[in-house]
Design an enzyme around this catalytic site. Structure first.
Site, PDB file in Angstrom:
ATOM      1  N   GLY A   9       0.874  -1.304   0.069  1.00  0.00           N
ATOM      2  CA  GLY A   9       0.264  -0.135   0.574  1.00  0.00           C
ATOM      3  C   GLY A   9       0.942   1.317  -0.045  1.00  0.00           C
ATOM      4  N   ALA A  15       1.950   5.167   4.918  1.00  0.00           N
ATOM      5  CA  ALA A  15       3.247   4.369   4.006  1.00  0.00           C
ATOM      6  C   ALA A  15       4.522   5.148   2.562  1.00  0.00           C
ATOM      7  CB  ALA A  15       2.292   3.354   3.214  1.00  0.00           C
ATOM      8  N   LEU A  64      -5.166  -6.625  -2.192  1.00  0.00           N
ATOM      9  CA  LEU A  64      -5.755  -7.175  -1.394  1.00  0.00           C
ATOM     10  C   LEU A  64      -6.396  -8.808  -1.212  1.00  0.00           C
ATOM     11  CD1 LEU A  64      -4.690  -4.709   1.263  1.00  0.00           C
ATOM     12  CD2 LEU A  64      -3.809  -6.549   1.145  1.00  0.00           C
ATOM     13  N   SER A  85      -4.980  -1.635   4.247  1.00  0.00           N
ATOM     14  CA  SER A  85      -6.110  -2.074   4.758  1.00  0.00           C
ATOM     15  C   SER A  85      -6.835  -0.396   4.542  1.00  0.00           C
ATOM     16  CB  SER A  85      -5.493  -1.506   5.901  1.00  0.00           C
ATOM     17  OG  SER A  85      -6.695  -2.492   6.999  1.00  0.00           O
ATOM     18  N   TYR A 156     -14.961  -0.560  12.080  1.00  0.00           N
ATOM     19  CA  TYR A 156     -13.075  -0.508  11.366  1.00  0.00           C
ATOM     20  C   TYR A 156     -12.588  -0.754  13.024  1.00  0.00           C
ATOM     21  CZ  TYR A 156      -8.527   2.026  11.145  1.00  0.00           C
ATOM     22  OH  TYR A 156      -7.456   2.580  10.959  1.00  0.00           O
ATOM     23  N   LYS A 160      -9.318  -3.763  11.984  1.00  0.00           N
ATOM     24  CA  LYS A 160      -8.065  -4.113  12.827  1.00  0.00           C
ATOM     25  C   LYS A 160      -7.246  -4.939  13.956  1.00  0.00           C
ATOM     26  CE  LYS A 160      -5.263  -1.610  10.936  1.00  0.00           C
ATOM     27  NZ  LYS A 160      -4.737  -0.970   9.450  1.00  0.00           N
ATOM     28  N   PRO A 183      -0.513   2.382  15.563  1.00  0.00           N
ATOM     29  CA  PRO A 183      -1.132   4.135  16.027  1.00  0.00           C
ATOM     30  C   PRO A 183      -2.458   4.770  16.236  1.00  0.00           C
ATOM     31  CG  PRO A 183       0.340   3.847  13.527  1.00  0.00           C
ATOM     32  CD  PRO A 183      -0.716   2.319  14.466  1.00  0.00           C
TER      33      PRO A 183
END
Length: 337
Positions: A9, A15, A64, A85, A156, A160, A183
């Site tokens: 990504g 990224a 993905l 993601s 969400y 994760k 994060p």
């Protein structure tokens, strides 16, 4: 010969910063893209910041949701940094829209790494995979996990959490040396104008879209610190098998707004906190507001003690990260003067 790191990504907000850190540290980076036509965009974002001794940047086309291309992408790499993601502003009506690609994508990428003999993996997770809503307003750390069975857990957060848990299971089963970086809300200056939804909250405040602000707050971290933690994780074998929270501290919505108002006094930035019944009423018409209802009245707090003690991190303050975001958005015309 420089080591090659596969960065999934690579066109993402976080990224790109990770790619910059890796390249300037001398690593070669092979970035994955779902759309190969974005390669020039990524290169253009990074080139102005590269040092004389930076590594080489190349690209691989992958998705993905497909096995195609992953074996080729893994060929010859020494480590995997998996950031790709989905990240929404509003929660989708169908949770599977987020959960399936996040979980299956993580499984696909890590299994491809194991099959190729790539055992060193750094995964970008999130503090939403740490924060357990059954313990509101408590200081939480890497030993904590989001409870995906709670009815208030967002799609969400589920995506994760389940993706990170899948990564740990695969790491154990396949002998991968995994580190996760978790994060909080990632702010700070983008490297180009393709920064997705990460700075949407700051844009919303600067535009004065809401007359009042919800009573809640969350952990904040600067994107430059997140990238630095990925680099340090790769460079330090002692981080293998561990989670690391990336957060400089927490801020309430109203404190964020007041910080921005002080910096931009002529802007119509709301600084009053809304009664909860008003927020709940607005949520009937705004899916973005609806997604934060479970967090009303709470200040989410996490500990960064492990990142400080084991990685030597000195975090950029939340207010500084917030203002860096706002300054970039204003300078680049993303919010009207």
């Amino acid at each position: 010969m420089a080591e090659t790191v596969l960065l999934t990504g690579v066109s993402g907000f976080i990224a790109k910063h990770i790619a910059l850190k890796l390249l300037n540290a001398g690593y070669d980076v092979r970035g994955t893209l779902r759309r190969p036509d974005r390669a020039d965009e990524v290169r253009a974002a990074l080139v102005p910041y590269l040092t004389e001794h930076a590594g080489e940047l190349t690209f691989a086309q992958t998705d993905l949701e497909s096995d195609a291309g992953w074996a080729e992408a893994m060929a010859g790499v020494s480590a995997l940094v998996h950031t790709a993601s989905p990240f929404p502003i509003a929660q989708p009506k169908d949770p599977a829209v987020l959960i399936r690609p996040a979980v299956e994508g993580t499984e696909r990428v890590l299994k491809a790494a194991a099959a190729a003999g790539v055992t060193r993996v750094v995964l970008t997770s999130s503090t939403v995979a740490v924060l357990n809503e059954s313990k509101p307003d408590t200081l939480q750390d890497e030993a904590d996990w989001c409870d995906t069975h709670l009815p208030t857990t967002t799609p969400y957060a589920k995506s994760k959490t389940l993706a990170e848990r899948a990564a740990w299971e695969i790491a154990k089963a396949r002998g991968l040396r995994l580190t996760t970086i978790n994060p909080g809300l990632v702010l700070g200056p983008p490297l180009d104008e393709h920064y997705g939804s990460s700075l949407g909250l700051v844009e919303r405040l600067l535009k004065g879209k809401d007359p009042m602000l919800p009573a809640l707050g969350f952990p904040i971290v600067d994107v430059r610190d997140v990238a630095e933690m990925h680099l340090r994780a790769l460079q330090r074998p002692e981080t293998e098998g561990r989670r690391y929270i990336a957060a400089a501290g927490s801020m309430a919505f109203v404190d964020m707004a007041r910080t921005l108002k002080a910096a931009y006094p002529t802007r119509r930035i709301p600084t009053r906190e809304a009664p909860q019944f008003i927020v709940r009423a607005l949520a009937l018409f705004d899916p973005t507001i609806k997604s934060i209802l479970p967090k009303l009245g709470h200040l989410e707090r996490v500990s960064n003690a492990r990142a400080v003690s084991e990685m030597g991190m000195e975090f950029i303050a939340p207010k500084a990260a917030l203002l860096a975001s706002a300054d970039w958005l204003v300078k680049h015309g993303k919010v009207r003067a």
